[in-house]
Design an enzyme around this catalytic site. Sequence first.
Site, PDB file in Angstrom:
ATOM      1  N   SER A  50      22.125  13.021 -45.403  1.00  0.00           N
ATOM      2  CA  SER A  50      23.276  13.657 -46.035  1.00  0.00           C
ATOM      3  C   SER A  50      24.616  13.383 -45.259  1.00  0.00           C
ATOM      4  O   SER A  50      24.679  12.829 -44.348  1.00  0.00           O
ATOM      5  CB  SER A  50      22.917  15.191 -45.602  1.00  0.00           C
ATOM      6  OG  SER A  50      24.054  16.205 -45.945  1.00  0.00           O
ATOM      7  N   TYR A  70      21.481  21.472 -39.353  1.00  0.00           N
ATOM      8  CA  TYR A  70      21.184  20.764 -40.516  1.00  0.00           C
ATOM      9  C   TYR A  70      21.736  19.274 -40.324  1.00  0.00           C
ATOM     10  O   TYR A  70      21.389  17.973 -40.310  1.00  0.00           O
ATOM     11  CB  TYR A  70      21.497  21.573 -41.747  1.00  0.00           C
ATOM     12  CG  TYR A  70      21.372  20.491 -43.131  1.00  0.00           C
ATOM     13  CD1 TYR A  70      19.993  20.182 -43.336  1.00  0.00           C
ATOM     14  CD2 TYR A  70      22.527  19.683 -43.686  1.00  0.00           C
ATOM     15  CE1 TYR A  70      19.838  19.467 -44.499  1.00  0.00           C
ATOM     16  CE2 TYR A  70      22.349  18.939 -44.742  1.00  0.00           C
ATOM     17  CZ  TYR A  70      21.045  18.843 -45.201  1.00  0.00           C
ATOM     18  OH  TYR A  70      20.741  17.932 -46.210  1.00  0.00           O
TER      19      TYR A  70
END
Length: 261
Positions: free
Chosen positions: A140, A153
């Site tokens: 990501s 995350y």
Amino acid sequence: MEGKVAVVTGGGTGIGAAVVRRLAVRGVRCVINYAHSRDAAEALAEEVGNDAIAVQADIAEDAQCRALAGAATDAFGRLDYLVNNAGRTKFADHEDMDALSGKDFHDIYQLNVVAAFQMIRACAPALRQGPASAVVNVASVAGVFGIGSSVAYAASKGALITMTKSLARVLAPEIRMNAVAPGYVGTGWFEERLGAEGFARLNERIAASTPMHMAAMAEDIAGPIEMLLDPASHVVTGEVMLLDAGMHLDVGLSRRPGRDV
């Protein structure tokens, strides 16, 4: 890619399902891994055909990773591609340092990093036997810029990116190892929570904020993943491809060049 075999973790929905559809068109026989989405995974296997199978496995457990790799080789006698797509997050404002517990960090890291490592380790013996094997890890932009749904995350995806580079050295020349780093991806997860109108408004807002004036969908991420698996990309390993319609070009900028200054 005709006749090759791929394992796609979290393959029943979202980006994973889009990858399965693209690979099936190329003649790849897919092992669609799922943890809970059995109906979606089995329906997808039937939809794409080409001998695709759906296999349940909780890849947070190493034994189940090994069983998943074994299911692929038992069914098809070979394994050429692995897409580590399964992941999780917890939404928490980065400024709220009390919003995450140590367990949150452990749970997110376990699936986003440790499980990906376990899958690579489980699949490596079979992958090494192929003529042009490749792995793509779905990271990501959060892991590149320290942004996204939560600090935990972002940290996990940063670790996944570092692991991609480390294992690209270790597994060369038999196995290529790359990562993609999507930004916003308009999957069914958002539509289910926001409804059709809310989802459309979100996509409009995201598109307006990107240089390419688009909000990426799962299919837009699947294309570059297919490209990185393709033997035509045999010179590419250890790379991280940003897939955010150019949004990263404005990270850290208060305004875009050419606008009001």
